[in-house]
Design a protein around this motif. Structure first.
Motif, mmCIF file in Angstrom:
data_model
loop_
_atom_site.group_PDB
_atom_site.id
_atom_site.type_symbol
_atom_site.label_atom_id
_atom_site.label_comp_id
_atom_site.label_asym_id
_atom_site.label_seq_id
_atom_site.Cartn_x
_atom_site.Cartn_y
_atom_site.Cartn_z
ATOM 1 N N ALA A 181 43.569 33.904 51.058
ATOM 2 C CA ALA A 181 42.931 32.580 51.039
ATOM 3 C C ALA A 181 42.434 32.258 49.639
ATOM 4 O O ALA A 181 42.620 31.138 49.139
ATOM 5 C CB ALA A 181 41.776 32.533 52.039
ATOM 6 N N PHE A 182 41.829 33.239 48.983
ATOM 7 C CA PHE A 182 41.340 33.017 47.628
ATOM 8 C C PHE A 182 42.494 32.746 46.670
ATOM 9 O O PHE A 182 42.413 31.851 45.823
ATOM 10 C CB PHE A 182 40.501 34.205 47.145
ATOM 11 C CG PHE A 182 39.880 33.954 45.812
ATOM 12 C CD1 PHE A 182 38.716 33.220 45.722
ATOM 13 C CD2 PHE A 182 40.480 34.403 44.656
ATOM 14 C CE1 PHE A 182 38.155 32.941 44.487
ATOM 15 C CE2 PHE A 182 39.930 34.137 43.420
ATOM 16 C CZ PHE A 182 38.761 33.399 43.335
ATOM 17 N N LEU A 183 43.571 33.497 46.805
ATOM 18 C CA LEU A 183 44.748 33.293 45.958
ATOM 19 C C LEU A 183 45.296 31.879 46.132
ATOM 20 O O LEU A 183 45.587 31.185 45.154
ATOM 21 C CB LEU A 183 45.826 34.327 46.284
ATOM 22 C CG LEU A 183 47.136 34.189 45.515
ATOM 23 C CD1 LEU A 183 46.947 34.599 44.061
ATOM 24 C CD2 LEU A 183 48.217 35.021 46.167
ATOM 25 N N PHE A 184 45.430 31.432 47.379
ATOM 26 C CA PHE A 184 45.952 30.093 47.650
ATOM 27 C C PHE A 184 45.014 29.014 47.112
ATOM 28 O O PHE A 184 45.467 28.016 46.552
ATOM 29 C CB PHE A 184 46.196 29.890 49.141
ATOM 30 C CG PHE A 184 47.349 30.692 49.708
ATOM 31 C CD1 PHE A 184 48.298 31.293 48.903
ATOM 32 C CD2 PHE A 184 47.490 30.837 51.076
ATOM 33 C CE1 PHE A 184 49.351 32.025 49.428
ATOM 34 C CE2 PHE A 184 48.543 31.558 51.621
ATOM 35 C CZ PHE A 184 49.478 32.142 50.800
ATOM 36 N N MET A 185 43.709 29.191 47.282
ATOM 37 C CA MET A 185 42.751 28.210 46.756
ATOM 38 C C MET A 185 42.829 28.142 45.234
ATOM 39 O O MET A 185 42.792 27.059 44.649
ATOM 40 C CB MET A 185 41.325 28.541 47.195
ATOM 41 C CG MET A 185 41.050 28.206 48.640
ATOM 42 S SD MET A 185 39.318 28.364 49.100
ATOM 43 C CE MET A 185 39.051 30.110 48.920
ATOM 44 N N THR A 186 42.943 29.286 44.594
ATOM 45 C CA THR A 186 43.064 29.317 43.138
ATOM 46 C C THR A 186 44.327 28.593 42.698
ATOM 47 O O THR A 186 44.331 27.830 41.729
ATOM 48 C CB THR A 186 43.071 30.770 42.624
ATOM 49 O OG1 THR A 186 41.882 31.416 43.060
ATOM 50 C CG2 THR A 186 43.149 30.825 41.109
ATOM 51 N N ALA A 187 45.413 28.801 43.416
ATOM 52 C CA ALA A 187 46.683 28.145 43.086
ATOM 53 C C ALA A 187 46.571 26.633 43.227
ATOM 54 O O ALA A 187 47.028 25.886 42.356
ATOM 55 C CB ALA A 187 47.790 28.683 43.988
ATOM 56 N N VAL A 219 37.050 36.322 35.759
ATOM 57 C CA VAL A 219 36.132 36.043 36.867
ATOM 58 C C VAL A 219 36.909 35.819 38.160
ATOM 59 O O VAL A 219 36.555 36.353 39.219
ATOM 60 C CB VAL A 219 35.229 34.834 36.541
ATOM 61 C CG1 VAL A 219 34.455 34.377 37.761
ATOM 62 C CG2 VAL A 219 34.275 35.172 35.401
ATOM 63 N N LEU A 220 37.987 35.038 38.081
ATOM 64 C CA LEU A 220 38.809 34.803 39.277
ATOM 65 C C LEU A 220 39.446 36.094 39.774
ATOM 66 O O LEU A 220 39.587 36.293 40.991
ATOM 67 C CB LEU A 220 39.874 33.742 38.979
ATOM 68 C CG LEU A 220 39.356 32.317 38.774
ATOM 69 C CD1 LEU A 220 40.477 31.420 38.241
ATOM 70 C CD2 LEU A 220 38.781 31.757 40.060
ATOM 71 N N SER A 221 39.817 36.988 38.877
ATOM 72 C CA SER A 221 40.385 38.293 39.278
ATOM 73 C C SER A 221 39.358 39.106 40.048
ATOM 74 O O SER A 221 39.677 39.697 41.096
ATOM 75 C CB SER A 221 40.831 39.084 38.047
ATOM 76 O OG SER A 221 41.852 38.425 37.370
ATOM 77 N N ALA A 222 38.138 39.159 39.539
ATOM 78 C CA ALA A 222 37.077 39.896 40.231
ATOM 79 C C ALA A 222 36.793 39.276 41.596
ATOM 80 O O ALA A 222 36.618 39.994 42.590
ATOM 81 C CB ALA A 222 35.812 39.916 39.381
ATOM 82 N N MET A 223 36.771 37.948 41.649
ATOM 83 C CA MET A 223 36.529 37.276 42.931
ATOM 84 C C MET A 223 37.670 37.537 43.919
ATOM 85 O O MET A 223 37.442 37.690 45.115
ATOM 86 C CB MET A 223 36.335 35.782 42.704
ATOM 87 C CG MET A 223 35.051 35.453 41.969
ATOM 88 S SD MET A 223 34.922 33.723 41.476
ATOM 89 C CE MET A 223 34.735 32.920 43.062
ATOM 90 N N CYS A 224 38.894 37.627 43.410
ATOM 91 C CA CYS A 224 40.047 37.934 44.262
ATOM 92 C C CYS A 224 39.921 39.337 44.848
ATOM 93 O O CYS A 224 40.180 39.549 46.034
ATOM 94 C CB CYS A 224 41.336 37.787 43.461
ATOM 95 S SG CYS A 224 42.826 38.145 44.405
ATOM 96 N N ALA A 225 39.511 40.295 44.022
ATOM 97 C CA ALA A 225 39.326 41.672 44.503
ATOM 98 C C ALA A 225 38.238 41.731 45.573
ATOM 99 O O ALA A 225 38.404 42.392 46.604
ATOM 100 C CB ALA A 225 38.983 42.599 43.338
ATOM 101 N N SER A 271 45.251 35.941 37.972
ATOM 102 C CA SER A 271 44.075 36.449 38.704
ATOM 103 C C SER A 271 44.488 37.148 39.994
ATOM 104 O O SER A 271 43.871 38.138 40.385
ATOM 105 C CB SER A 271 43.074 35.329 38.980
ATOM 106 O OG SER A 271 43.616 34.356 39.842
ATOM 107 N N GLY A 272 45.541 36.664 40.654
ATOM 108 C CA GLY A 272 46.030 37.335 41.857
ATOM 109 C C GLY A 272 46.609 38.703 41.544
ATOM 110 O O GLY A 272 46.371 39.677 42.266
#
Length: 178
Positions: free
Chosen positions: A44-50, A18-24, A61-62
């Motif tokens: 921004a999404f990658l950093f928030m996930t981290a 799910v996080l991978s799809a949201m990153c894309a 996911s990134g």
């Protein structure tokens, strides 16, 4: 204290998917910035996930999300580059931001300050890694060092915007998810 090694399970796979799809999707969201420049929200999404989930989730996911974006939206020469660069960037940011350092601060203010500094440093290190990685990718794909170096400002803008957004949104997201 001895920590038992944890393996990824089915739930982790679903979250990472799910996080991978949201990153894309976040990478596909482009915001005009200045004359002709664009900033995407994937960083921004990658950093928030981290910051919220840690290095393993952010790294996987990134890597998957960024490579998926490149593959599906016509940037296929960068697919493997993005997989490696964004995967390591997520891992770096997450390990520094949510690392294994004990929370030893005495007050709530010190805890927030420590959290902020770790998150900032993790994202900054990931941004430097990403910049270096993409300079190599642009140079290899285009065959021109000048073209690679000309892309530095847009990479810095994307990472800077990602850092600011992540530091503003992550505390709320952490609170919401806890």
């Amino acid at each position: 204290m001895i920590r038992k090694k944890r393996n990824l399970d089915g739930r982790d796979s679903v979250y990472i998917g799910v996080l991978s799809a949201m990153c894309a999707v976040a990478t596909a969201i482009k915001i005009p910035f200045g004359v002709g420049a664009m900033v995407h929200l994937g960083t921004a999404f990658l950093f928030m996930t981290a910051i919220v989930f840690g290095g393993v989730y952010a790294g996987l996911s990134g890597a998957i999300g960024s490579a998926l974006y490149d593959l599906v939206l016509g940037f296929s020469p960068y697919t493997l580059w993005s997989f490696f660069i964004k995967g390591v960037a997520g891992l770096i940011a997450g390990l520094v931001a949510k690392g294994k350092w004990p929370e030893t601060a005495a007050s709530a203010w010190q805890l927030r300050t420590t959290w902020f500094l770790r998150a900032f440093l993790g994202c900054l290190l990931a941004a430097v890694w990403t910049l270096g990685g993409y300079i190599a990718a642009w140079w290899q794909v285009t065959g021109s060092l000048a073209t690679a170096l000309a892309n530095i400002p847009s990479s810095l803008m994307t990472s800077g915007a990602g850092l600011v957004i992540a530091l503003l949104v992550s505390p709320k997201l952490r609170k919401l998810l806890s």
